[in-house]
Design an enzyme around this catalytic site. Sequence first.
Site, short mmCIF file in Angstrom:
data_model
loop_
_atom_site.label_atom_id
_atom_site.label_comp_id
_atom_site.label_asym_id
_atom_site.label_seq_id
_atom_site.Cartn_x
_atom_site.Cartn_y
_atom_site.Cartn_z
CG HIS A 63 -60.31 -30.87 50.91
ND1 HIS A 63 -60.53 -32.21 50.80
CD2 HIS A 63 -59.27 -30.59 50.11
CE1 HIS A 63 -59.65 -32.73 49.97
NE2 HIS A 63 -58.86 -31.77 49.52
C1 UD1 Z 1 -55.85 -32.94 47.81
C2 UD1 Z 1 -54.97 -32.32 46.81
C3 UD1 Z 1 -53.80 -31.77 47.46
C4 UD1 Z 1 -54.19 -30.88 48.61
C5 UD1 Z 1 -55.01 -31.66 49.60
C6 UD1 Z 1 -55.48 -30.79 50.74
C7 UD1 Z 1 -55.62 -33.50 44.78
C8 UD1 Z 1 -55.22 -34.46 43.75
N1 UD1 Z 1 -54.72 -33.24 45.75
O1 UD1 Z 1 -55.41 -34.20 48.11
O2 UD1 Z 1 -53.07 -31.04 46.51
O3 UD1 Z 1 -53.08 -30.40 49.29
O4 UD1 Z 1 -56.11 -32.13 48.92
O5 UD1 Z 1 -56.04 -31.58 51.78
O6 UD1 Z 1 -56.69 -32.99 44.71
N2 UD1 Z 1 -58.30 -38.82 55.43
C9 UD1 Z 1 -58.10 -39.02 56.77
N3 UD1 Z 1 -58.96 -38.41 57.65
C10 UD1 Z 1 -60.01 -37.65 57.24
C11 UD1 Z 1 -60.21 -37.47 55.85
C12 UD1 Z 1 -59.33 -38.05 54.96
O7 UD1 Z 1 -57.19 -39.75 57.18
O8 UD1 Z 1 -60.75 -37.14 58.09
C13 UD1 Z 1 -57.34 -39.43 54.49
C14 UD1 Z 1 -57.97 -40.24 53.40
O9 UD1 Z 1 -58.19 -41.55 53.81
C15 UD1 Z 1 -56.92 -40.12 52.29
C16 UD1 Z 1 -56.33 -38.75 52.50
O10 UD1 Z 1 -56.65 -38.38 53.84
O11 UD1 Z 1 -55.90 -41.08 52.47
C17 UD1 Z 1 -56.90 -37.78 51.54
O12 UD1 Z 1 -56.50 -36.51 51.90
P1 UD1 Z 1 -57.24 -35.21 51.38
O13 UD1 Z 1 -56.98 -34.14 52.38
O14 UD1 Z 1 -58.63 -35.53 51.04
O15 UD1 Z 1 -56.38 -34.83 50.13
P2 UD1 Z 1 -56.54 -35.13 48.61
O16 UD1 Z 1 -57.79 -34.60 48.02
O17 UD1 Z 1 -56.19 -36.54 48.34
#
Ligand code: UD1
Length: 368
Positions: A212
């Site tokens: 993303h």
């Molecule tokens: C990142 C950014 C953050 C941004 C966000 C946008 C970094 C350090 N941070 O966080 O600033 O606002 O992206 O989304 O880069 N998950 C689900 N369902 C799914 C996919 C993921 O529950 O379908 C959960 C994962 O298990 C995890 C979390 O969502 O716990 C991760 O979220 P994610 O949207 O990927 O954000 P980050 O990359 O962590």
Amino acid sequence: MKNALQKKRVVIIVGTRPQIIKSAPVLKAFKSKSEYECSVINTGQHYDYEMNKQFFMELDLPDPEIDLEVGQGSANEQIFKIMSSLDSHLSKNRPDLAIVPGDTNSALSAGIACSKLGIKIAHLEAGCRSNNFRMSEEINRRVLDHISDILLCPTPLSLKNVLAERVLAGVAENVGDTMFDSLLACTDSLEENGATSRLNLKRHSFVFMTVHRAENVDVERNLAAILKGIESFGIPVVFPAHPRTRSRLDKFESKLPGNMILIQPLPYLDTLRLVSDSKFVVTDSGGLQKECYWLGKRSLILRDTTEWTEIVTAGASILTGCDETKIHKGYLDIDNLKPKPNEELELFGEGKAAQKVVKVIQNYLGDS
Ligand code: UD1
């Protein structure tokens, strides 16, 4: 002036999926402290049900004291709206302290709004550095670390980072990672989760992927290279697409690889179950990189740098960027990685970070 019987008021300001997940254990830990009233403010930076409200339900969080419903807009529009709504809400409902998790635009806006109102700020997940200044999150997290009063660092390295930058905060501590607490809290329910069988997948015979980041999905060439790279795996790739990615796939009319299973964003438990049952993971997510590591999975990180360098150093991940050839090479090399586990390296604490967060805040507010 508060009298001794009045509860101290702490607010946690969230707005995106990962912030809600990071905050859940902290809210629960405050619940057992009768001298505190801890509530949530939801900025609504993520506004789709699957990216926001779903996690309040799944993680059993109370309704937010206010939903700012900032919704769609450019980064600056969102930041402006959040700051002005928070200014009006917090000046009438002043907390003793605001906890601001992560590095999102919501986190940056919350930090600046609180700082202008003279409200104490605790930055949860402080000190992470990718040293990539093209990532807007890198700017957000650095600004936040320099205007916060308490820095709650998730790893020894993140504490080292803020100390090296000579931050002004009165307190900086390595408390461990609250996302690890969240994960450990649901290991029993994970056993019973049926996401893998619902998707008709066989354990260890598929890849789990999330993408993303703006630099990967907003540039057509980069998104196409990632899709080509995963096509070369030749085994199913489950891909719960972030709304941003879904809209870019539509806009570019991208050709989807035949082995890709494109689905809606998943609930938290389904995600962890699929990660856990996968052969390996491909991601550009900050949070998911860590979860893979804790669940003993190797990962290819679709970035040139990461703020979680600890995981690469532990031998659990390969940085591939959005380069088709490197992604394919990563696929060929991934089984050769021999990760050292967290239990051995003690990188992210032992799953009791939220209790430490509460303790640090109690000490700071003079209640211990
Ligand atoms: C990142 C950014 C953050 C941004 C966000 C946008 C970094 C350090 N941070 O966080 O600033 O606002 O992206 O989304 O880069 N998950 C689900 N369902 C799914 C996919 C993921 O529950 O379908 C959960 C994962 O298990 C995890 C979390 O969502 O716990 C991760 O979220 P994610 O949207 O990927 O954000 P980050 O990359 O962590």
